[in-house]
Design a protein around this motif. Sequence first.
Motif, mmCIF file in Angstrom:
data_model
loop_
_atom_site.group_PDB
_atom_site.id
_atom_site.type_symbol
_atom_site.label_atom_id
_atom_site.label_comp_id
_atom_site.label_asym_id
_atom_site.label_seq_id
_atom_site.Cartn_x
_atom_site.Cartn_y
_atom_site.Cartn_z
ATOM 1 N N ALA A 201 2.466 -9.746 7.056
ATOM 2 C CA ALA A 201 3.155 -11.153 7.215
ATOM 3 C C ALA A 201 4.717 -10.693 7.991
ATOM 4 O O ALA A 201 5.181 -9.344 8.081
ATOM 5 N N SER A 202 5.232 -11.763 8.452
ATOM 6 C CA SER A 202 6.339 -11.826 9.049
ATOM 7 C C SER A 202 7.647 -11.364 7.993
ATOM 8 O O SER A 202 7.539 -11.644 6.828
ATOM 9 N N MET A 203 8.799 -11.025 8.559
ATOM 10 C CA MET A 203 9.900 -10.926 7.649
ATOM 11 C C MET A 203 10.428 -12.014 7.231
ATOM 12 O O MET A 203 11.015 -12.190 6.041
ATOM 13 N N HIS A 204 9.780 -13.238 7.711
ATOM 14 C CA HIS A 204 10.171 -14.368 7.012
ATOM 15 C C HIS A 204 9.383 -14.829 5.931
ATOM 16 O O HIS A 204 9.444 -15.745 5.071
ATOM 17 N N ASP B 192 6.097 -4.290 0.912
ATOM 18 C CA ASP B 192 5.371 -5.553 0.770
ATOM 19 C C ASP B 192 3.771 -5.221 1.011
ATOM 20 O O ASP B 192 2.785 -5.573 0.527
ATOM 21 N N GLU B 193 3.540 -4.436 2.347
ATOM 22 C CA GLU B 193 2.120 -4.084 2.714
ATOM 23 C C GLU B 193 1.592 -3.029 1.790
ATOM 24 O O GLU B 193 0.424 -3.205 1.574
ATOM 25 N N THR C 197 -2.791 -1.788 -1.923
ATOM 26 C CA THR C 197 -3.102 -1.065 -2.914
ATOM 27 C C THR C 197 -2.953 -1.781 -4.415
ATOM 28 O O THR C 197 -3.330 -1.080 -5.304
ATOM 29 N N GLY C 198 -2.161 -2.566 -4.265
ATOM 30 C CA GLY C 198 -1.791 -3.290 -5.611
ATOM 31 C C GLY C 198 -0.462 -2.786 -6.244
ATOM 32 O O GLY C 198 -0.131 -2.997 -7.278
ATOM 33 N N LEU C 199 0.134 -1.630 -5.746
ATOM 34 C CA LEU C 199 1.098 -0.907 -6.399
ATOM 35 C C LEU C 199 2.443 -1.548 -5.910
ATOM 36 O O LEU C 199 2.834 -1.831 -4.657
ATOM 37 N N ALA C 200 3.370 -1.705 -6.915
ATOM 38 C CA ALA C 200 4.824 -1.977 -6.567
ATOM 39 C C ALA C 200 5.632 -0.948 -6.704
ATOM 40 O O ALA C 200 5.713 -0.098 -7.705
ATOM 41 N N VAL C 201 6.286 -0.702 -5.431
ATOM 42 C CA VAL C 201 7.004 0.452 -5.205
ATOM 43 C C VAL C 201 8.541 0.235 -5.394
ATOM 44 O O VAL C 201 9.207 -0.862 -5.132
ATOM 45 N N THR C 202 9.125 0.777 -6.552
ATOM 46 C CA THR C 202 10.506 0.434 -7.128
ATOM 47 C C THR C 202 11.358 1.713 -6.689
ATOM 48 O O THR C 202 12.475 1.349 -7.061
ATOM 49 N N ASP C 203 10.730 2.948 -6.703
ATOM 50 C CA ASP C 203 11.744 4.033 -6.640
ATOM 51 C C ASP C 203 11.194 5.153 -5.792
ATOM 52 O O ASP C 203 9.899 5.139 -5.492
#
Length: 272
Positions: free
Chosen positions: A116-119, A148-149, A154-160
């Motif tokens: 996706a674009s940054m927008h 975001d990619e 992977t379905g993983l949300a990276v928060t830290d």
Amino acid sequence: MSATPKTALTIAGSDSGGGAGIQADLRTFFACGVHGMTAITAVTVQNSLGVQGFTEIPVDVVTAQIRAVALDMGVNAAKTGMLASAEIIEAVAKTLDEVRIGRDHDVPFVVDPVAASMHGDPLLRDEALEAIRTQLFPRATLVTPNLDEVRLLTGLAVTDRESQRHAADELLELGPQWVLVKGGHLFDEPECVDLLSDGFQYIELSGRRYETKHTHGSGDTLASAITASLAHELGVPDAVDEGKRFIEHCVADAYPLGEGIGPVSPFWRLSH
């Protein structure tokens, strides 16, 4: 007569606004001292405000571009950007094997999994995510997803930092030799910390966080700078470190253009 420079091939979409895609790749290659070659996969209609649409290039034309330059001019390193569809991805993967580009051959291959674009405008059809996982990642010397990619792949949300490392491990399971999990969207961190790993080494690369909205093309520019360094025969950790320093300068020198988000700038290299 001047010595022939190293060569780098970008397989990606065209950005009519000139800030990202093929245009960003080519100006980065030039700034990093390599001869840039292209296989254009799509033509986008976009400006600083976003993407209004895109048209895919026929698959046989995409693969013919790759063969034309690889078999005549030679490729020292290659990268992908926007690939648009599963059909294009699968054809590109097969053609890279034909011309001996990728981790099982002598030519380094960087996959920037542009979704996706940054927008937030989609640049990759849904079915193409699986093709990236199965067709491109196993051939990649390095993959360079943003957060975001990572989530899409992977379905993983990276928060830290801890989940960033977990994401690197999950991505390595898909087959690339190295993974660079970019941390620019970890906004709670005072610095931009990217994590590079091959499953044995975990290398954190910290950089200054600049207060600017003008970051269009930053992911393309980073991946292209790394690809250029690989073409110059640097190893992956050194190439990524060079790319990280290059993009820091580009963000610091980013400029407003249009009514929306302006591009990062490799023009800083002209005065150094």
